[in-house]
Design a protein around this motif. Structure first.
Motif, PDB file in Angstrom:
ATOM      1  N   VAL A 480       0.837  -1.200   0.000  1.00 24.40           N
ATOM      2  CA  VAL A 480       0.000   0.000   0.000  1.00 24.40           C
ATOM      3  C   VAL A 480       0.874   1.253   0.000  1.00 24.40           C
ATOM      4  O   VAL A 480       0.602   2.233  -0.717  1.00 24.40           O
ATOM      5  CB  VAL A 480      -0.948  -0.008   1.215  1.00 24.40           C
ATOM      6  CG1 VAL A 480      -1.667   1.332   1.349  1.00 24.40           C
ATOM      7  CG2 VAL A 480      -1.961  -1.139   1.093  1.00 24.40           C
ATOM      8  N   ALA A 481       1.950   1.234   0.805  1.00 30.28           N
ATOM      9  CA  ALA A 481       2.857   2.386   0.858  1.00 30.28           C
ATOM     10  C   ALA A 481       3.556   2.607  -0.479  1.00 30.28           C
ATOM     11  O   ALA A 481       3.703   3.750  -0.947  1.00 30.28           O
ATOM     12  CB  ALA A 481       3.889   2.178   1.963  1.00 30.28           C
ATOM     13  N   ALA A 482       3.986   1.522  -1.140  1.00 26.98           N
ATOM     14  CA  ALA A 482       4.663   1.650  -2.434  1.00 26.98           C
ATOM     15  C   ALA A 482       3.711   2.210  -3.491  1.00 26.98           C
ATOM     16  O   ALA A 482       4.106   3.030  -4.333  1.00 26.98           O
ATOM     17  CB  ALA A 482       5.196   0.289  -2.869  1.00 26.98           C
ATOM     18  N   SER A 483       2.462   1.789  -3.445  1.00 25.37           N
ATOM     19  CA  SER A 483       1.473   2.312  -4.394  1.00 25.37           C
ATOM     20  C   SER A 483       1.249   3.803  -4.180  1.00 25.37           C
ATOM     21  O   SER A 483       1.113   4.566  -5.152  1.00 25.37           O
ATOM     22  CB  SER A 483       0.154   1.553  -4.223  1.00 25.37           C
ATOM     23  OG  SER A 483      -0.864   2.113  -5.023  1.00 25.37           O
ATOM     24  N   ALA A 484       1.228   4.238  -2.913  1.00 22.45           N
ATOM     25  CA  ALA A 484       1.043   5.662  -2.613  1.00 22.45           C
ATOM     26  C   ALA A 484       2.241   6.479  -3.060  1.00 22.45           C
ATOM     27  O   ALA A 484       2.089   7.594  -3.587  1.00 22.45           O
ATOM     28  CB  ALA A 484       0.799   5.834  -1.112  1.00 22.45           C
ATOM     29  N   VAL A 485       3.441   5.961  -2.865  1.00 21.61           N
ATOM     30  CA  VAL A 485       4.658   6.686  -3.276  1.00 21.61           C
ATOM     31  C   VAL A 485       4.689   6.853  -4.789  1.00 21.61           C
ATOM     32  O   VAL A 485       5.159   7.877  -5.317  1.00 21.61           O
ATOM     33  CB  VAL A 485       5.916   5.943  -2.778  1.00 21.61           C
ATOM     34  CG1 VAL A 485       7.170   6.528  -3.400  1.00 21.61           C
ATOM     35  CG2 VAL A 485       5.999   5.998  -1.259  1.00 21.61           C
ATOM     36  N   ALA A 486       4.186   5.869  -5.518  1.00 19.14           N
ATOM     37  CA  ALA A 486       4.138   5.968  -6.976  1.00 19.14           C
ATOM     38  C   ALA A 486       3.248   7.120  -7.423  1.00 19.14           C
ATOM     39  O   ALA A 486       3.472   7.724  -8.480  1.00 19.14           O
ATOM     40  CB  ALA A 486       3.642   4.652  -7.569  1.00 19.14           C
ATOM     41  N   ILE A 487       2.247   7.438  -6.615  1.00 16.48           N
ATOM     42  CA  ILE A 487       1.370   8.578  -6.932  1.00 16.48           C
ATOM     43  C   ILE A 487       2.069   9.873  -6.556  1.00 16.48           C
ATOM     44  O   ILE A 487       2.183  10.797  -7.357  1.00 16.48           O
ATOM     45  CB  ILE A 487       0.031   8.443  -6.176  1.00 16.48           C
ATOM     46  CG1 ILE A 487      -0.693   7.169  -6.596  1.00 16.48           C
ATOM     47  CG2 ILE A 487      -0.840   9.670  -6.400  1.00 16.48           C
ATOM     48  CD1 ILE A 487      -1.899   6.835  -5.738  1.00 16.48           C
ATOM     49  N   SER A 488       2.527   9.932  -5.286  1.00 15.80           N
ATOM     50  CA  SER A 488       3.226  11.110  -4.772  1.00 15.80           C
ATOM     51  C   SER A 488       3.889  10.735  -3.465  1.00 15.80           C
ATOM     52  O   SER A 488       3.274  10.060  -2.628  1.00 15.80           O
ATOM     53  CB  SER A 488       2.240  12.266  -4.552  1.00 15.80           C
ATOM     54  OG  SER A 488       2.866  13.321  -3.841  1.00 15.80           O
ATOM     55  N   PRO A 489       5.150  11.135  -3.241  1.00 21.14           N
ATOM     56  CA  PRO A 489       5.812  10.802  -1.969  1.00 21.14           C
ATOM     57  C   PRO A 489       5.052  11.300  -0.747  1.00 21.14           C
ATOM     58  O   PRO A 489       5.113  10.697   0.329  1.00 21.14           O
ATOM     59  CB  PRO A 489       7.177  11.502  -2.094  1.00 21.14           C
ATOM     60  CG  PRO A 489       7.410  11.607  -3.566  1.00 21.14           C
ATOM     61  CD  PRO A 489       6.057  11.826  -4.172  1.00 21.14           C
ATOM     62  N   GLY A 490       4.299  12.391  -0.913  1.00 22.84           N
ATOM     63  CA  GLY A 490       3.534  12.923   0.214  1.00 22.84           C
ATOM     64  C   GLY A 490       2.345  12.069   0.603  1.00 22.84           C
ATOM     65  O   GLY A 490       1.775  12.249   1.687  1.00 22.84           O
ATOM     66  N   GLU A 491       1.944  11.143  -0.275  1.00 22.07           N
ATOM     67  CA  GLU A 491       0.786  10.292  -0.004  1.00 22.07           C
ATOM     68  C   GLU A 491       1.138   9.070   0.841  1.00 22.07           C
ATOM     69  O   GLU A 491       0.242   8.345   1.272  1.00 22.07           O
ATOM     70  CB  GLU A 491       0.164   9.820  -1.324  1.00 22.07           C
ATOM     71  CG  GLU A 491      -0.415  10.929  -2.187  1.00 22.07           C
ATOM     72  CD  GLU A 491      -1.649  11.550  -1.551  1.00 22.07           C
ATOM     73  OE1 GLU A 491      -2.499  10.811  -1.045  1.00 22.07           O
ATOM     74  OE2 GLU A 491      -1.742  12.795  -1.555  1.00 22.07           O
ATOM     75  N   LYS A 492       2.431   8.839   1.055  1.00 23.30           N
ATOM     76  CA  LYS A 492       2.851   7.639   1.778  1.00 23.30           C
ATOM     77  C   LYS A 492       2.299   7.617   3.203  1.00 23.30           C
ATOM     78  O   LYS A 492       1.755   6.602   3.662  1.00 23.30           O
ATOM     79  CB  LYS A 492       4.381   7.559   1.812  1.00 23.30           C
ATOM     80  CG  LYS A 492       4.919   6.344   2.544  1.00 23.30           C
ATOM     81  CD  LYS A 492       6.442   6.331   2.538  1.00 23.30           C
ATOM     82  CE  LYS A 492       6.973   5.124   3.309  1.00 23.30           C
ATOM     83  NZ  LYS A 492       8.465   5.108   3.330  1.00 23.30           N
TER      84      LYS A 492
END
Length: 560
Positions: A480-492
């Motif tokens: 889930v964290a890797a998917s969020a980072v792919a969108i934006s590092p701030g979304e992690k």
């Protein structure tokens, strides 16, 4: 990650399936060995089937999480010894205004306590108090038990030390204690309030049935509990009664001239005979701590009663006049002096009791201060594991006795369960099955749009109730964290907080959703005070709407 060899996939799936069955149903007829042994069995099979090597198995054990879990458990043991949870129990029924008020108090106190002392600990120590409250109000206890368990789960979501899955998330994500608290606190507060409203709406009629004497009995029982648990400095002083010779001398002088005034001045106050007669009559009315106001001609004076002793008279409006008489008049002058009190002589036993009480008060204060210091250190961003261990060992040293008795209360079986679970889940991850399933789901579960958050929340809810919340966090966390980072590092950070919130609140869906639910159920069933069985369907009827509504509200409030 691609799928491993067919042999590893099959054998790893078998080992994980055995672990899952024993973790969710610890008393299955064909292998009733329990959760802890089940997790060790799953770990051993992963190594025996060569899904992972022994070195990989050791590396899979997360020592910082175990250290944090151990430290918080030790601190909770000492807080229980310091009567922290007894005071919380007393607070539940103190000056209660009825069953609905009690239910709201249970929700609030359970949530706050769980945030700082874990949801499992809160449920263990408060279930008995909740059952007493239900018996006292002549109401079936299931509304109160549901309030305790559900609010404990919701409240525990607010901090990294609130529950085991949050410990894992805080360690894997490196989110500080303060950031974690600020990120979920708004969702937790509103979630507890909404959960309380749902409980009140579902059980309004049941909670409206009140006995005529409910308020009186509630106050009486709570006062007894408060007296038995609460430390009061007033109880430290036990005055020694007057001996027979002193009482006889006072009685003989009482029969003397009636013109003798308490202040050595005739005609300007009560006579000694009247004073002592008043004292004797009031002594029969009150034995401890009673303050009697006597009417004097122009002065407002009070008689302070200590134990079974002769009253101490204090003149408030004018200073006492020193008597020229000797003997009894000198004693009367001392009694009337506002600066000088009658000396109280304590026996050896009373002095020892007083010393013990002072030491206990000092020790309790130390426990509370250490706990507050630990929370401040966590808020400052210090290493959570070592902070908890430092607080635990500080309490052991301050106790200044063999710590074996307190350390025996630590749930070592839970620590062992975590070790086995770490190894089993790591082995299952190495089969490639979780990654393959997530790759199919990931495009539809991205958190940059509402539909993606909804899909992700549903996946977490379902997995948390099928595989339990901690294994779900271990399986999904990094993905889930890797998917969020792919969108934006701030979304992690937001992704980790969503995982923490949904996996925790998911425990309210069914009775098997969290350990806190099972603890409340078992404690209530085995209670000596008010035995009650909370059924699976009764919990599900409340759990489904509460979980869905509270989860949705929290998702709208969580920010990265």
């Amino acid at each position: 990650m691609v799928l491993a060899s067919a042999e590893k996939v099959v054998l790893g799936s078998i080992a994980f399936a055995i672990f899952w069955v024993l973790a969710v149903f610890p008393a299955v007829p064909f292998l009733p060995i329990g959760r802890t042994a089940g997790s060790l069995l799953g770990a051993m099979l992963m190594v025996l089937f060569r899904v992972i090597t022994p070195d990989q198995a050791y590396d899979a054990i997360d020592l910082p999480i175990l250290g944090l879990l151990f430290g918080t458990m030790v601190v909770s043991v000492y807080l229980e010894r310091a009567d922290m949870f007894k005071y919380l129990g007393i607070l539940l029924s103190w000056k209660s205004m009825g069953a609905k008020d009690l239910l709201c108090r249970i929700c609030i106190i359970s949530a706050i306590s769980s945030a700082f002392f874990t949801n499992d600990t809160t449920c263990v120590v408060l279930t008995e108090f909740v059952l007493k409250i239900a018996k006292q109000n002549n109401i079936p206890p299931h509304p109160f038990l549901l309030a305790l368990a559900s609010s404990a789960n919701i409240g525990s979501a607010a901090t990294p030390i609130g529950n085991p899955q949050n410990l894992v998330i805080a360690n894997k994500s490196s989110i500080s204690f303060g950031e974690f608290l600020l990120g979920i606190l708004p969702a937790m507060i509103l979630g507890v309030l909404v959960n309380s409203v749902i409980l009140l709406s579902m059980f309004w009629k049941l909670l409206s049935i009140e006995k005529d004497e409910e308020n009186g009995s509630t106050e009486m029982i709570s006062e007894e509990d408060a007296t038995s648990h609460r430390f009061s400095p007033a109880t430290m002083l036990h005055a020694t009664p007057l001996n027979s010779q002193e009482l006889n001398s006072v009685t003989e002088n009482m029969n003397g001239p009636s013109s003798l005034n308490l202040n050595g001045n005739a005609g300007h106050g009560e006579t000694l005979g009247n004073q002592i007669n008043l004292g004797e009559s009031k002594m029969r009315e009150a034995s401890t701590g009673v303050v009697v106001e006597s009417t004097r001609n122009s002065s407002a004076s009070k008689e302070v009663w200590v134990g079974d002793n002769f009253p101490q008279t204090r003149e408030e409006n004018f200073p006492s006049r020193r008597s020229t008489r000797s003997g009894l008049n000198e004693r009367i002058e001392i009694m009337n002096s506002p600066e000088v009190a009658i000396p109280v002589q304590l026996s050896v036993e009373e002095k020892e009791r007083l010393t013990k009480r002072r030491k206990k008060l000092l020790w309790k204060t130390s426990v509370y201060l250490v706990t507050v210091g630990m929370l401040i250190a966590l808020l400052k961003g210090l290493n959570m594991s070592w902070t908890a261990l430092t607080a635990a060992l500080t309490l052991v040293v301050l106790d200044f006795k063999d710590a074996g008795q307190c350390l025996e209360k630590v749930s070592y079986s839970l620590l062992v369960f975590f070790c086995g679970m770490f190894i089993t889940v790591d082995g299952f991850n190495r089969t490639g099955i979780p990654s393959t399933l997530w790759n199919l789901m990931e495009p539809h579960a991205r958190i940059n749009h509402v539909s993606g958050i909804v899909v992700l929340a549903i996946v977490i809810l379902v997995l948390s109730n099928i595989a339990s919340n901690v294994p779900t966090v271990l399986l999904l966390g990094a993905r889930v964290a890797a998917s969020a980072v792919a969108i934006s590092p701030g979304e992690k950070k937001k992704a980790w907080l969503i995982l923490a919130w949904v996996s925790t609140v998911a425990g309210n869906l069914s009775l098997l959703g969290s350990a806190a639910n099972l603890i409340v159920c078992e404690q209530a069933r085995n209670s000596q005070v008010f035995g009650y069985t909370l059924s699976f369907w009764r919990h599900l009827k409340f759990g489904v709407p509460s979980t869905l509504i509270v989860t949705a509200i929290g998702l709208a409030l969580i920010r990265g």
